[in-house]
Every structure is written in structure tokens, then in C-alpha cells.
Design an enzyme around this catalytic site. Structure first.
Site, short mmCIF file in Angstrom:
data_model
loop_
_atom_site.label_atom_id
_atom_site.label_comp_id
_atom_site.label_asym_id
_atom_site.label_seq_id
_atom_site.Cartn_x
_atom_site.Cartn_y
_atom_site.Cartn_z
N GLU A 188 0.90 -1.18 0.04
CA GLU A 188 -0.09 0.00 0.11
C GLU A 188 0.68 1.26 0.03
OE1 GLU A 188 -0.03 2.11 2.73
OE2 GLU A 188 1.32 1.15 3.91
N GLU A 196 -1.27 8.48 6.20
CA GLU A 196 -1.98 8.65 7.23
C GLU A 196 -2.68 10.01 7.18
OE1 GLU A 196 -0.87 7.81 11.36
OE2 GLU A 196 0.29 6.32 10.50
N LYS A 206 3.17 14.09 12.27
CA LYS A 206 2.93 15.25 11.30
C LYS A 206 1.64 15.67 11.58
CE LYS A 206 0.85 12.02 7.71
NZ LYS A 206 0.72 11.57 6.43
N CYS A 251 6.23 4.67 9.65
CA CYS A 251 6.67 3.89 8.25
C CYS A 251 8.25 4.26 7.77
CB CYS A 251 5.76 4.22 7.09
SG CYS A 251 3.92 3.82 7.43
N LYS A 267 7.93 -1.04 -2.62
CA LYS A 267 7.46 -0.34 -1.36
C LYS A 267 8.69 0.33 -0.79
CE LYS A 267 5.06 0.82 2.38
NZ LYS A 267 3.91 1.67 2.43
N ASN A 285 9.26 4.18 -0.14
CA ASN A 285 9.57 4.92 1.05
C ASN A 285 11.07 5.50 1.27
OD1 ASN A 285 6.97 5.00 1.81
ND2 ASN A 285 7.13 3.49 3.47
N LYS A 298 10.84 2.76 10.26
CA LYS A 298 11.00 1.32 10.28
C LYS A 298 11.22 0.94 8.90
CE LYS A 298 6.51 -0.36 9.77
NZ LYS A 298 6.50 -1.30 8.68
#
Ligand code: UGA
Length: 430
Positions: free
Chosen positions: A140, A144, A320, A262, A206, A210, A265
Site C-alpha cells: 500500500e 495517514e 505530522k 513507516c 514499497k 519509502n 521502520k
């Protein structure tokens, strides 16, 4: 299609509600009793904007029972993969969930791994507990605070697994891939592509996204620091970069470092993945190190400017704006460091009412309460409320005149007019 989603965190719950909106028969299995109770009570424990409302309009069942897995055509795994002490993702929830699915699901059912997992995990599951099933990696890319918009109007859908699983995945995302009858407004023209690849490529896609975004931010923070060091204007420099389409105008805001559940990690896990493959990922390593330095630099500047035992009014606790999530929040890391250094920290965040994990941190219900008698005010989260606050009124309640702006929300001229001595993130000496 009959779909079971395992895990009602922000990825699982968003997927469940969105797929129900698309017309699928969706059951969402959640084993955390407290979280499940809130979903059953019609609430959204995550506070994701619009999610509780949309959930009220669709037929999606939240339950602790796994029995729907037996009749599901598609089982989506969206359990947490938190970081362990060595920077590796802890796959215990994933392994438990997939072991259960392996026992219950009908032969040939599709198991979609939505959780962020190390490269090779889907292949491992396909060759062990999920041998009878078809395992698809489908990472995904939701943010958020904007999860629904990102889920209905993704830039791309990335998926990979056995070729015969592609058609069912196309059917699963149906109207999203057609760009038809969706709530809200698309961000770009035309529906998103489904990028079908190997499971390993999808898993890596993914981490690559990121890792790149985090690296971009670390680079941006360096530019801001260097701009100050050479007497240039960081916002002018970054504003010019924004107009180059190869760079892109997003993710160019300097700050006190990136955080959240996210980036920290996933960058650490990506580094471990590279190390495991015998590859020294030097750029990513530097980005992670820069991020730690960015926060330390900001904290040091505050510590240098205020006498010990001073009081700091901390504006922001969430990682955030637009979320109440404090996981790996730079604001919290900053608060802890200042407290350790002997400062008294009183915080306010419009989305976070309490923070019991740090008893030495006082949290107040209003901005002025947190800043009353503060020797220095520190902005740590980019909430619009902080960008728009009445600085003259604020200065009347603070004891000191120092304003540290960790998100560059306030113009130095406006701060000076209100009587503050202003320090932005790019305005700190080493
Ligand atoms: C991030 C990614 O943006 C999503 O695409 C991804 O799906 C998600 O992680 C995930 O892996 O689940 P998120 O953690 O919600 O989403 O947060 P972002 O909006 O990306 O912000 C991350 C951090 O970067 C925050 O601390 C934010 O304040 C900081 N940031 C962001 C900046 O300092 N400057 C910017 O210009 C943008």
C-alpha cells in the site's frame, strides 16, 4: 467477490471499507479487543478523516472470528510488522495470521499481503504455510490522514505473484482501475495503472518508494542547512527546485526530521535487506544518519539558547499534521531529549490530548496554556493552527522571547514584529 481482511489498522480498515464501497462482500477480522469494540461501536479508533462516515454507508462486518476466511475468494493480510530491536520487521503477527489462513482458506484462494514485508516473504509463504493458495504481494502507498483519497485515487496499484492471480486482482480493484463512480476528486488525469510484476519486485517497490522519499527529505534538510551556512535563502532555493518536474514539487519542506510508523521502520528494514544481500546501501545509510543529526542539531540549538531548568512550550506531538499518531514522532523524540537535559516541557497538540508514555511531559488542552510562562516556544509539528497563531497575543503570555520553528511555518519578519527572537530549522548554527 467475498473478501476477508485480517487486521483493522489503518491499512486493513481502509482496505475493508473501500473494497466494500466497490461492492465486494467484506469481513474484517481484528483480534485486538479494544480496537474491535470501537469499530463495533461505529467509531474509528484511528481517527482517519472520513473513514467512520464511509464505513456507516457500506456493509462491512468487523469481527474477531476468522471463519469467513473459509469461504473467501480473496484474503487480505494487513497486520502490523513493527521494527524489532535490530531494525528488522517483527513478522510474528504476519506468520500467525498466515498460518491460520493456510489452515482455513479454500484451495486456490488468493492471499494478498498488504503489510510491508521483507523481500522474499511472499515466496517463503507460497512455499510453506500457503502452498495450497496463491500469494500476491500488493503493497500500500496510503498516507495517514489521506488514506481514503489515496485508496480511491492511487497513483498506481503495484501487485505481484503467480500470473493466474492477476485477473482476480484486477477484479478486486474494479472501479478504481476504471476510475469510475468513486467518491471524491481524482488527483491526476485518468485511472491508475495496475503494475503487475514478481512478488519480490512488488515487495521491493514499497521499500524503494519509502526509502527514496525519506532520502529526498534528508537531502532537503541538508539543502536548508547549507543554504543558511552560505547565506542563501532555503525557501527560494527549494522553490526553484520544485519547478523542475524531474525533482517534483512535493516533499520539499525542511523540518526537524522525518518520522511516523513507516519511514523510520522501512528505511531501517531496507538497510537490513541490502546488508542481507551483501550490498552496502551507502545513500540510504547517510539519509538515516542525516535524519538523526537533523533532530540533534535542532535540540542542541534550543539547549544552547535557554538556561537549564527553563520551561519550553512545545507545539506539536504528532509525527505530522492531520493525525494523532505519535509513533516515531520527531516531536516526542525532541521532548524526551529536552527533558533529559533538565528542561521542563509543556506541550500542546490539536490531535493529541495526552501522552502517558512520558510522565515527565505535561500536555495541555490549549496552545496558550502550554506556552504560558514559557522561556522558549518550540514548533515541532506543522499544524495549520500553529502557522496561523496570533504571535502578538502569544508573546503576552510567554516569559521569554525565543521562538524555535522546527517546521519553518512562521516568517522571521512576522515573529520579529511580535517581539520574538526567531530561529527556523535552516537558521541554526552548528
Ligand atoms: C508514508 C508515505 O508517504 C506513504 O506513501 C506510505 O504508504 C506510508 O508512509 C506507509 O508506508 O504506510 P506517512 O507515514 O503517512 O506516509 O507520512 P508522510 O506524509 O509521508 O510523512 C512522513 C514524514 O515526513 C513526516 O514526519 C512528515 O512530517 C515528514 N515530511 C513530509 C517533511 O518533513 N517534509 C515534507 O515535505 C513532507
Amino acid at each position: 467477490m467475498r473478501v476477508t481482511v485480517v487486521g483493522a489498522g489503518y491499512v486493513g480498515a481502509t482496505s475493508a471499507v473501500v473494497l466494500a464501497y466497490l461492492g465486494h462482500r467484506v469481513t474484517c477480522v481484528e483480534r485486538n479487543a479494544a480496537r474491535l469494540d470501537r469499530w463495533l461501536g461505529g467509531e474509528d479508533p484511528l481517527g482517519e478523516p472520513g473513514l467512520a462516515e464511509l464505513r456507516g454507508q457500506v456493509a462491512v462486518e468487523f469481527t474477531s472470528e476468522a471463519c469467513s476466511i473459509a469461504s473467501a475468494e480473496v484474503v487480505i493480510v494487513a497486520v502490523g510488522t513493527p521494527m524489532d530491536d535490530n531494525g528488522r520487521p517483527d513478522l510474528s503477527q504476519l506468520d500467525a495470521a498466515t498460518a491460520e489462513i493456510g489452515g482455513l482458506a479454500a484451495d486456490g484462494a488468493i492471499v494478498v499481503i498488504r503489510s510491508t514485508v521483507p523481500v522474499g516473504t511472499c515466496d517463503r509463504l507460497q512455499n510453506s504455510t500457503l502452498r495450497r493458495l496463491r500469494v500476491v504481494s500488493n503493497p500500500e502507498f496510503l498516507r495517514e490522514g489521506q488514506a481514503l483519497q489515496d485508496a480511491f485515487f492511487p497513483d498506481r496499484i503495484v501487485a505481484g505473484g503467480p500470473p493466474e492471480a492477476q485477473r482476480p486482482i484486477e477484479e478486486l480493484y474494479g472501479r478504481i482501475l476504471e476510475g469510475r463512480d468513486l467518491p471524491g476528486n481524482p488527483r491526476q488525469e485518468g485511472p491508475p495503472p495496475l503494475l503487475w510484476m514478481s512478488a519480490r519486485s512488488a515487495e521491493l517497490a514499497k521499500y524503494a518508494a519509502n526509502g527514496f522519499l525519506a532520502t529526498k527529505l534528508s537531502f532537503v534538510n541538508e539543502i536548508a542547512n547549507i543554504a543558511h551556512a552560505v547565506g542563501a535563502d532555503a525557501s527560494a532555493v527549494l522553490g526553484s527546485m520544485a519547478l523542475d518536474p524531474r525533482i517534483g514539487r512535493h516533499f520539499l519542506r525542511p523540518g526537524l526530521g522525518w518520522g511516523g510508523s513507516c519511514f523510520p521502520k522501512d528505511t531501517r528494514a531496507f538497510q537490513v535487506i541490502a546488508e542481507g544481500a551483501g550490498y552496502d546501501f551507502v545513500v540510504l545509510r547517510a539519509a538515516i544518519e542525516q535524519n538523526a543529526r537533523q533532530l540533534a542539531r535542532f535540540a542542541k540549538a534550543i539547549e544552547r539558547a535557554v538556561p537549564s531548568r527553563s520551561t519550553v512550550g512545545l507545539l506539536g506531538l504528532a509525527f505530522k499534521a492531520g493525525t494523532s499518531d505519535t509513533r516515531e514522532s520527531p516531536a516526542i523524540a525532541l521532548a524526551r531529549r529536552l527533558i533529559r537535559g533538565g528542561l521542563n516541557v509543556v506541550a500542546y497538540d490539536p490531535g493529541v490530548q495526552q501522552f502517558p508514555d512520558e510522565p515527565r511531559l505535561s500536555v495541555r488542552a490549549a496552545l496558550v496554556e502550554a506556552c504560558a510562562d514559557a522561556d522558549a516556544v518550540v514548533i515541532a509539528t506543522e499544524w495549520p493552527e500553529f502557522a496561523e497563531m496570533d504571535l502578538t497575543a502569544l508573546r503576552l503570555v510567554t516569559r521569554g522571547d525565543l521562538l524555535f520553528d522546527g517546521r519553518n511555518l512562521i516568517s522571521p519578519a512576522r515573529a520579529a514584529l511580535a517581539g520574538f527572537r526567531y530561529h527556523g530549522v535552516a537558521g541554526l548554527g552548528d
